[in-house]
Write an enzyme that holds these catalytic residues in place. Structure first.
Site, PDB file in Angstrom:
ATOM      1  N   GLU A 152     -74.040 -54.933 117.680  1.00 13.81           N
ATOM      2  CA  GLU A 152     -74.509 -55.822 118.757  1.00 13.81           C
ATOM      3  C   GLU A 152     -76.010 -56.050 118.674  1.00 13.81           C
ATOM      4  OE1 GLU A 152     -72.397 -53.415 121.736  1.00 13.81           O
ATOM      5  OE2 GLU A 152     -71.524 -55.285 122.436  1.00 13.81           O
TER       6      GLU A 152
ATOM      7  N   GLU B 266     -65.507 -49.684 119.836  1.00 13.39           N
ATOM      8  CA  GLU B 266     -65.530 -49.178 121.199  1.00 13.39           C
ATOM      9  C   GLU B 266     -64.123 -48.911 121.760  1.00 13.39           C
ATOM     10  OE1 GLU B 266     -67.351 -51.596 120.011  1.00 13.39           O
ATOM     11  OE2 GLU B 266     -69.362 -51.608 120.878  1.00 13.39           O
TER      12      GLU B 266
HETATM   13  N1  T1G Z   1     -73.277 -41.222 119.411  1.00 11.29           N
HETATM   14  C1  T1G Z   1     -73.661 -39.920 119.312  1.00 11.29           C
HETATM   15  N2  T1G Z   1     -73.377 -39.123 118.242  1.00 11.29           N
HETATM   16  C2  T1G Z   1     -72.697 -39.686 117.231  1.00 11.29           C
HETATM   17  C3  T1G Z   1     -72.242 -41.028 117.269  1.00 11.29           C
HETATM   18  C4  T1G Z   1     -72.575 -41.803 118.415  1.00 11.29           C
HETATM   19  N3  T1G Z   1     -72.234 -43.105 118.512  1.00 11.29           N
HETATM   20  N4  T1G Z   1     -71.573 -41.273 116.114  1.00 11.29           N
HETATM   21  C5  T1G Z   1     -71.596 -40.140 115.404  1.00 11.29           C
HETATM   22  N5  T1G Z   1     -72.265 -39.180 116.062  1.00 11.29           N
HETATM   23  C6  T1G Z   1     -72.526 -37.809 115.598  1.00 11.29           C
HETATM   24  C7  T1G Z   1     -71.243 -37.015 115.439  1.00 11.29           C
HETATM   25  O1  T1G Z   1     -70.883 -36.426 116.687  1.00 11.29           O
HETATM   26  C8  T1G Z   1     -71.687 -35.974 114.419  1.00 11.29           C
HETATM   27  O2  T1G Z   1     -72.509 -35.036 115.123  1.00 11.29           O
HETATM   28  C9  T1G Z   1     -72.626 -36.763 113.504  1.00 11.29           C
HETATM   29  O3  T1G Z   1     -73.059 -37.907 114.285  1.00 11.29           O
HETATM   30  C10 T1G Z   1     -71.965 -37.255 112.249  1.00 11.29           C
HETATM   31  O4  T1G Z   1     -70.791 -37.970 112.664  1.00 11.29           O
HETATM   32  C11 T1G Z   1     -72.633 -50.612 124.129  1.00 11.29           C
HETATM   33  C12 T1G Z   1     -70.889 -48.622 124.330  1.00 11.29           C
HETATM   34  C13 T1G Z   1     -70.741 -43.280 112.325  1.00 11.29           C
HETATM   35  C14 T1G Z   1     -68.602 -43.604 111.020  1.00 11.29           C
HETATM   36  O5  T1G Z   1     -67.806 -45.436 118.094  1.00 11.29           O
HETATM   37  O6  T1G Z   1     -67.396 -43.567 113.843  1.00 11.29           O
HETATM   38  O7  T1G Z   1     -71.718 -48.594 120.991  1.00 11.29           O
HETATM   39  O8  T1G Z   1     -71.139 -32.984 114.555  1.00 11.29           O
HETATM   40  O9  T1G Z   1     -69.171 -36.370 111.611  1.00 11.29           O
HETATM   41  O10 T1G Z   1     -67.716 -38.868 109.263  1.00 11.29           O
HETATM   42  O11 T1G Z   1     -70.955 -51.657 122.941  1.00 11.29           O
HETATM   43  O12 T1G Z   1     -69.529 -40.858 113.348  1.00 11.29           O
HETATM   44  O13 T1G Z   1     -73.152 -33.607 113.180  1.00 11.29           O
HETATM   45  O14 T1G Z   1     -73.456 -32.782 115.542  1.00 11.29           O
HETATM   46  O15 T1G Z   1     -68.406 -38.647 112.445  1.00 11.29           O
HETATM   47  O16 T1G Z   1     -69.948 -39.749 108.325  1.00 11.29           O
HETATM   48  C15 T1G Z   1     -69.650 -47.127 119.192  1.00 11.29           C
HETATM   49  C16 T1G Z   1     -68.701 -43.418 116.312  1.00 11.29           C
HETATM   50  C17 T1G Z   1     -70.166 -46.302 120.314  1.00 11.29           C
HETATM   51  C18 T1G Z   1     -69.133 -44.880 116.194  1.00 11.29           C
HETATM   52  C19 T1G Z   1     -70.001 -41.543 110.736  1.00 11.29           C
HETATM   53  N6  T1G Z   1     -69.818 -46.417 117.935  1.00 11.29           N
HETATM   54  N7  T1G Z   1     -69.071 -42.683 115.114  1.00 11.29           N
HETATM   55  O17 T1G Z   1     -68.874 -40.788 110.339  1.00 11.29           O
HETATM   56  O18 T1G Z   1     -69.911 -38.463 110.407  1.00 11.29           O
HETATM   57  S1  T1G Z   1     -69.883 -47.063 121.877  1.00 11.29           S
HETATM   58  C20 T1G Z   1     -68.845 -45.589 117.503  1.00 11.29           C
HETATM   59  C21 T1G Z   1     -68.333 -42.811 113.974  1.00 11.29           C
HETATM   60  C22 T1G Z   1     -70.923 -48.404 121.876  1.00 11.29           C
HETATM   61  C23 T1G Z   1     -71.739 -50.485 122.947  1.00 11.29           C
HETATM   62  C24 T1G Z   1     -70.780 -49.328 123.033  1.00 11.29           C
HETATM   63  C25 T1G Z   1     -68.729 -41.903 112.845  1.00 11.29           C
HETATM   64  C26 T1G Z   1     -69.533 -42.618 111.732  1.00 11.29           C
HETATM   65  P1  T1G Z   1     -72.567 -33.496 114.558  1.00 11.29           P
HETATM   66  P2  T1G Z   1     -69.451 -37.819 111.794  1.00 11.29           P
HETATM   67  P3  T1G Z   1     -69.078 -39.452 109.479  1.00 11.29           P
END
Ligand code: T1G
Length: 697
Positions: free
Chosen positions: A105, A125
């Site tokens: 976004e 999301e």
């Molecule tokens: N926020 C906080 N921490 C996050 C995070 C996030 N969005 N994504 C990953 N982490 C942390 C995770 O907990 C882990 O922490 C570390 O990063 C590595 O992640 C307004 C409201 C990016 C594909 O849904 O899909 O945006 O265990 O082990 O396998 O519209 O993480 O190391 O302490 O998963 O290489 C939308 C979620 C949010 C993406 C990487 N975004 N993340 O995968 O590593 S809502 C998501 C993922 C939003 C807006 C809305 C995956 C990854 P730790 P990992 P990975």
């Protein structure tokens, strides 16, 4: 000046860099930093264009999920995106890694987007029970149209850079891995060619062209089947539809309303809990992160049956050579044929190539001799559930395998310590409980014996990650975590049928809760004879195991799906359970023999008895230390038994129902129904008394 977002001009390009490990999530500091850096860029007269780029492994991967449920701190993400879009200087986003959610976004709020060919983009999301809440539902359709936007936003699937280019989401895709250089070159080109500030919000051709199309109602109808109880996918459709009905500003307001509805839902809380729990389980309390792991370069598997074959596939899939042992050539041939058929089916669906089928088959070396296990690093025994047979095998392995080889059993219930007692190396013995089908189900219960060495524990947890499983480290007891709780649910479900409920009524209560299948449909899948054999073994061992109407099914050869008749009937080639009046008659006959007068049983009583007996068992598992945390129990059930992730797993769900409510009901059942299974766990009683939750442990 923000540490997480910096501004620096390079030539005529003002570079805004985000550096907030691990994934540049849009936490408050990043949002504030972005506005500050933007302001600097606007003020910098020498900067003719601005570039948004990230350090580390990826472009912004979304809002900071850890902030959900807490009071939102200004600036909110929509206003940050809007500030970028309103810039009077062209802003280019250079994407590497995964630009997801709020990250994409942010990029859509920029005026141009360039991506490395290895990059991926997505709006996942919906997997958190949400919808894009910073303009994604209004801007994406203006670039990619209705169908692509609906597909991407309701599935949460990622798109490759090439697909994003094709769909108009990015303007260019470049090779290489220096995303900043690629971004600078693109920005300079924008300057040289005098490209305008092109706001996505002003691109209305696509939304005009598809105004009034029936796609949204068609999409909603299609979601009825696919949404599996989730409600945010429908809100996603409503939000995208608003882009085709309302002016941009009103569409943004509609998106916000729908986003807040999702944000406040228990489904969002459950899915966010599941997201973090899946990552927390690999951080085992008491097992230091730097615990050494042993090399696992070759694996020996004993048993080429359904489980052994499926387990072998997991290793071949990631390039680890496997030696597959059976006692007879025909069993080996049969097992290999099933493995090949599984791979051919996957290739037919286009998920792997024929070459990969052959590569993987070549990695699975059949053998009839234990001698071929002399140099393997890990052995996984996957023969049938008989302690005598398993101890004999482990005695042989103890003699044949090299020192330091890990000896694992895929047993689903039996005592790891007793198995280990057949060897001189109990420190190398561990349980690796795969779930059927082993090449599909993501859960791997790694079971510690009392003498299992720490580096063995760390190794099997690392192996889980390597073979793309979710590993959970659990203690050694009958049924470990998952099956111990399932056993209680099964016993209660069977009693409910004894007392007057029908199997289909019990199953519907569980599928209405969100399970993919009910207790008895699961029994038909696993095989009625499996439970029958376990009950018979326990009766032979002198346990008082009450007669069960399910014994009658087994004795009549109704073994479930494999005989097209069990609790339910199954048409040839179909897995759809069909109620069979003969079973109702068999149950009625059983009740008469047992002198049971059937009674009407409410769905609520079925729900409480099936689910609360599990919660009570889960509490006992936690107080015994068989599971380290409530989230471990949640992950076991989400990935091992299909517990709906939007309910967060059994213990998270119990917190939402109310621990006190559950304790009071368990106590009532103990008073009225009796049985150890209803004796309230001390932990449940304590939490209820203190007004605390399982999540607070
Ligand atoms: N926020 C906080 N921490 C996050 C995070 C996030 N969005 N994504 C990953 N982490 C942390 C995770 O907990 C882990 O922490 C570390 O990063 C590595 O992640 C307004 C409201 C990016 C594909 O849904 O899909 O945006 O265990 O082990 O396998 O519209 O993480 O190391 O302490 O998963 O290489 C939308 C979620 C949010 C993406 C990487 N975004 N993340 O995968 O590593 S809502 C998501 C993922 C939003 C807006 C809305 C995956 C990854 P730790 P990992 P990975």
């Amino acid at each position: 000046m923000s540490e997480v977002v910096t501004y620096q001009r390079e030539g005529a390009v003002g570079v805004i860099t985000v550096n907030y490990p691990p994934v540049n999530a849009l936490g408050h500091a990043v949002r504030s930093g972005l506005l500050a850096a933007l302001e600097q860029g606007q003020q910098d007269a020498e900067a003719k264009a601005l570039l948004l780029v990230c350090e580390g492994r990826t472009f912004i991967a979304g809002a900071d999920i850890r902030e959900f449920g807490k009071p939102m701190q200004e600036p909110g993400l929509p206003s940050v995106v809007e500030a970028f879009e309103s810039s009077d200087k062209p802003i280019i986003a250079a994407i590497h890694g995964t630009a997801l959610g709020g990250g994409l976004e942010m990029a859509l709020g920029c005026h141009y987007r360039v991506a490395l060919e290895s990059a991926r983009v997505g709006l996942p999301e919906v997997k958190l029970g949400l919808l894009p809440g910073a303009g994604g539902t209004q801007r994406l359709p203006r670039l990619a149209g209705a169908q692509v936007s609906l597909d991407m936003i309701t599935s949460g699937n990622f798109a490759s850079a090439a697909e994003a280019l094709q769909d108009g989401i990015v303007d260019a895709v470049e090779s290489g891995d220096d995303v900043k250089a690629v971004g600078l070159a693109f920005a300079q080109k924008v300057i040289d060619e005098g490209k305008p500030v092109r706001r996505v919000r002003d691109l209305n051709d696509k939304v005009e062209a598809e105004k009034g199309s029936g796609i949204f109602d068609q999409y909603r109808a299609g979601l009825q089947k696919k949404a599996c109880g989730l409600f945010s996918p429908f809100k996603c459709v409503d939000a995208v539809e608003a882009a085709f009905q309302l002016p941009f500003t009103d569409g943004m307001k509609r998106e916000r309303e729908l986003f807040m509805e999702c944000m406040e839902s228990p489904q969002r809380a459950g899915l966010v809990h599941a997201f973090f729990a899946e990552r927390e389980v690999s951080k085992v309390p008491g097992l230091p992160k730097d615990t050494p792991v042993r090399d696992v370069n070759t694996v020996g598997i004993i048993g080429a049956g359904t489980m052994g074959g499926g387990i072998a596939m997991n290793f071949a899939n990631v390039g680890i050579p496997v030696r597959l042992l059976e006692v007879k050539q025909e069993a080996l041939d049969k097992g290999l044929a099933i493995i090949r058929r599984n791979y051919e089916n996957t290739a037919r669906k286009g998920r792997i190539t024929q070459a990969q089928v052959e590569e993987r088959m070549a990695l699975i070396q059949p053998t009839l001799s234990y001698d071929d296990f002399a140099d393997v690093d890990l052995v996984i025994e996957a023969v049938f559930e008989n302690m005598g047979v398993k101890k004999e095998i482990f005695g042989t392995l103890d003699k044949v395998c090299k020192p330091g080889a890990i000896l694992a059993s895929n047993t689903s219930t039996l005592d790891i310590d007793e198995i280990a007692s057949a060897t001189s190396r109990p420190q190398d013995v561990v349980g690796m409980h795969f779930f059927s089908p082993a090449n599909v189900m993501k859960l791997l219960e790694n079971v510690c014996g009392s003498q299992t060495a720490d580096d063995v524990k760390a190794t099997v947890m690392a192996v889980a990650k390597r073979i793309k499983k979710v590993g959970v480290l659990v203690g050694n007891c009958y049924g470990f975590v998952g099956n111990r709780m399932l056993h209680q649910r099964g016993a209660e479900a069977t009693k409910l049928v004894n007392e007057g409920a029908s199997p289909q009524q019990v199953d519907k209560v569980l599928t209405d809760l969100g399970f993919p299948m009910g207790q008895f449909a699961m029994s038909d899948l696993a095989g009625i004879d499996v439970g029958y054999r376990i009950r018979e073994e326990r009766r032979k061992a002198g346990e008082d195991v009450p007669a069960s109407w399910m014994d009658k099914l087994a004795e009549e050869g109704r073994l479930g799906q494999k005989t097209q008749a069990g609790v339910y009937l199954y048409e040839e080639g179909s897995r759809k359970p069909v109620v069979d009046p003969k079973v109702d008659a068999l149950i009625a006959e059983f009740r008469k023999e047992q002198g049971i007068e059937p009674r009407e049983i409410s769905d609520q009583e079925i729900l409480e008895r099936c689910m609360y007996v599990m919660i009570n068992e889960g509490a006992k598992i936690l107080e015994e230390g068989i599971a380290a945390r409530a989230l471990d129990v949640d992950i076991v059930w989400i990935y091992g038994y299909g517990f709906p992730a939007y309910r967060g797993g059994p213990m998270f769900w119990a917190d939402q129902v109310g621990v006190k409510e559950i304790y009071d009901t368990v106590k009532r059942f103990h008073d009225t129904l009796g049985g150890d299974q209803w004796k309230p766990a001390a932990l449940l009683e304590r939490l209820a008394g203190e007004g605390k939750t399982f999540g607070s442990l």
